[in-house]
Design a protein around this motif. Structure first.
Motif, PDB file in Angstrom:
ATOM      1  N   ALA A  46       0.821  -1.214   0.000  1.00 28.69           N
ATOM      2  CA  ALA A  46       0.000   0.000   0.000  1.00 28.69           C
ATOM      3  C   ALA A  46       0.861   1.272   0.000  1.00 28.69           C
ATOM      4  O   ALA A  46       0.346   2.378   0.070  1.00 28.69           O
ATOM      5  CB  ALA A  46      -0.934   0.011   1.213  1.00 28.69           C
ATOM      6  N   GLU A  68      -2.969  10.175   4.607  1.00 30.63           N
ATOM      7  CA  GLU A  68      -3.396   9.179   3.625  1.00 30.63           C
ATOM      8  C   GLU A  68      -2.778   7.813   3.937  1.00 30.63           C
ATOM      9  O   GLU A  68      -3.451   6.786   3.852  1.00 30.63           O
ATOM     10  CB  GLU A  68      -2.984   9.624   2.223  1.00 30.63           C
ATOM     11  CG  GLU A  68      -3.394   8.653   1.135  1.00 30.63           C
ATOM     12  CD  GLU A  68      -2.928   9.110  -0.236  1.00 30.63           C
ATOM     13  OE1 GLU A  68      -1.754   8.839  -0.569  1.00 30.63           O
ATOM     14  OE2 GLU A  68      -3.734   9.727  -0.945  1.00 30.63           O
ATOM     15  N   GLU A  71      -4.525   6.190   6.853  1.00 32.95           N
ATOM     16  CA  GLU A  71      -5.800   5.605   6.433  1.00 32.95           C
ATOM     17  C   GLU A  71      -5.562   4.239   5.782  1.00 32.95           C
ATOM     18  O   GLU A  71      -6.337   3.301   5.983  1.00 32.95           O
ATOM     19  CB  GLU A  71      -6.532   6.550   5.482  1.00 32.95           C
ATOM     20  CG  GLU A  71      -7.057   7.787   6.177  1.00 32.95           C
ATOM     21  CD  GLU A  71      -7.556   8.869   5.236  1.00 32.95           C
ATOM     22  OE1 GLU A  71      -7.479   8.704   3.996  1.00 32.95           O
ATOM     23  OE2 GLU A  71      -8.023   9.901   5.747  1.00 32.95           O
ATOM     24  N   LYS A  72      -4.471   4.117   5.037  1.00 32.10           N
ATOM     25  CA  LYS A  72      -4.119   2.826   4.428  1.00 32.10           C
ATOM     26  C   LYS A  72      -3.756   1.806   5.502  1.00 32.10           C
ATOM     27  O   LYS A  72      -4.071   0.622   5.373  1.00 32.10           O
ATOM     28  CB  LYS A  72      -2.961   2.996   3.446  1.00 32.10           C
ATOM     29  CG  LYS A  72      -3.347   3.743   2.188  1.00 32.10           C
ATOM     30  CD  LYS A  72      -2.140   3.918   1.284  1.00 32.10           C
ATOM     31  CE  LYS A  72      -2.471   4.745   0.063  1.00 32.10           C
ATOM     32  NZ  LYS A  72      -1.282   4.945  -0.791  1.00 32.10           N
ATOM     33  N   ILE A  74      -5.027   1.623   8.455  1.00 33.61           N
ATOM     34  CA  ILE A  74      -6.312   1.176   9.002  1.00 33.61           C
ATOM     35  C   ILE A  74      -6.949   0.146   8.063  1.00 33.61           C
ATOM     36  O   ILE A  74      -7.438  -0.893   8.521  1.00 33.61           O
ATOM     37  CB  ILE A  74      -7.245   2.380   9.227  1.00 33.61           C
ATOM     38  CG1 ILE A  74      -6.693   3.249  10.357  1.00 33.61           C
ATOM     39  CG2 ILE A  74      -8.674   1.920   9.532  1.00 33.61           C
ATOM     40  CD1 ILE A  74      -7.350   4.599  10.489  1.00 33.61           C
ATOM     41  N   GLU A  75      -6.907   0.403   6.771  1.00 34.95           N
ATOM     42  CA  GLU A  75      -7.481  -0.536   5.796  1.00 34.95           C
ATOM     43  C   GLU A  75      -6.775  -1.890   5.854  1.00 34.95           C
ATOM     44  O   GLU A  75      -7.434  -2.933   5.865  1.00 34.95           O
ATOM     45  CB  GLU A  75      -7.378   0.035   4.386  1.00 34.95           C
ATOM     46  CG  GLU A  75      -8.304   1.196   4.118  1.00 34.95           C
ATOM     47  CD  GLU A  75      -8.071   1.823   2.757  1.00 34.95           C
ATOM     48  OE1 GLU A  75      -7.452   1.172   1.876  1.00 34.95           O
ATOM     49  OE2 GLU A  75      -8.492   2.978   2.571  1.00 34.95           O
ATOM     50  N   VAL A  76      -5.463  -1.873   5.908  1.00 34.29           N
ATOM     51  CA  VAL A  76      -4.699  -3.129   5.963  1.00 34.29           C
ATOM     52  C   VAL A  76      -5.029  -3.894   7.228  1.00 34.29           C
ATOM     53  O   VAL A  76      -5.291  -5.101   7.202  1.00 34.29           O
ATOM     54  CB  VAL A  76      -3.177  -2.864   5.863  1.00 34.29           C
ATOM     55  CG1 VAL A  76      -2.369  -4.120   6.172  1.00 34.29           C
ATOM     56  CG2 VAL A  76      -2.815  -2.325   4.482  1.00 34.29           C
ATOM     57  N   ASP A  78      -7.711  -3.647   9.114  1.00 30.69           N
ATOM     58  CA  ASP A  78      -9.100  -4.119   9.034  1.00 30.69           C
ATOM     59  C   ASP A  78      -9.206  -5.347   8.138  1.00 30.69           C
ATOM     60  O   ASP A  78      -9.902  -6.310   8.472  1.00 30.69           O
ATOM     61  CB  ASP A  78     -10.024  -3.018   8.498  1.00 30.69           C
ATOM     62  CG  ASP A  78     -10.486  -2.054   9.570  1.00 30.69           C
ATOM     63  OD1 ASP A  78     -10.404  -2.397  10.767  1.00 30.69           O
ATOM     64  OD2 ASP A  78     -10.937  -0.953   9.207  1.00 30.69           O
ATOM     65  N   ASP A  79      -8.528  -5.329   7.001  1.00 32.84           N
ATOM     66  CA  ASP A  79      -8.567  -6.469   6.075  1.00 32.84           C
ATOM     67  C   ASP A  79      -8.022  -7.733   6.734  1.00 32.84           C
ATOM     68  O   ASP A  79      -8.553  -8.826   6.548  1.00 32.84           O
ATOM     69  CB  ASP A  79      -7.784  -6.178   4.803  1.00 32.84           C
ATOM     70  CG  ASP A  79      -8.476  -5.174   3.891  1.00 32.84           C
ATOM     71  OD1 ASP A  79      -9.680  -4.882   4.113  1.00 32.84           O
ATOM     72  OD2 ASP A  79      -7.807  -4.675   2.950  1.00 32.84           O
TER      73      ASP A  79
END
Length: 82
Positions: A46, A68, A71-72, A74-76, A78-79
């Motif tokens: 990412a 930014e 935020e990535k 957090i996405e990683v 969460d995934d």
């Protein structure tokens, strides 16, 4: 910039290693997800600037990491938590 990542750690099995009081908080944030190597590679894919140290992913909000990128992160996380 720390707080969103810390909140993800609280709702998942990802531990955060930081001081919780503002007065003693460092610019460095370490998170220890259950699968740190997998999370680290996800963050690198990412394009998040981070390092893997002693089973934790080290981030530097305010120095090297942009909002930014956080935020990535957090996405990683969460995934990986499902």
């Amino acid at each position: 910039m720390h707080e969103p990542v810390v909140k993800v750690g609280r709702r998942t099995t990802c531990a955060s290693r930081h001081r919780s009081t503002e007065r003693h908080r460092s610019a460095i944030l370490c998170v220890a997800p259950p699968k740190p190597v997998e999370a680290y590679h996800g963050m690198k894919r990412a394009r998040v600037v981070c390092s893997l140290r002693e089973g934790a992913i080290r981030l530097s909000p305010h120095c090297y990491n942009t909002m930014e990128e956080m935020e990535k992160v957090i996405e990683v996380l969460d995934d990986l938590s499902g």
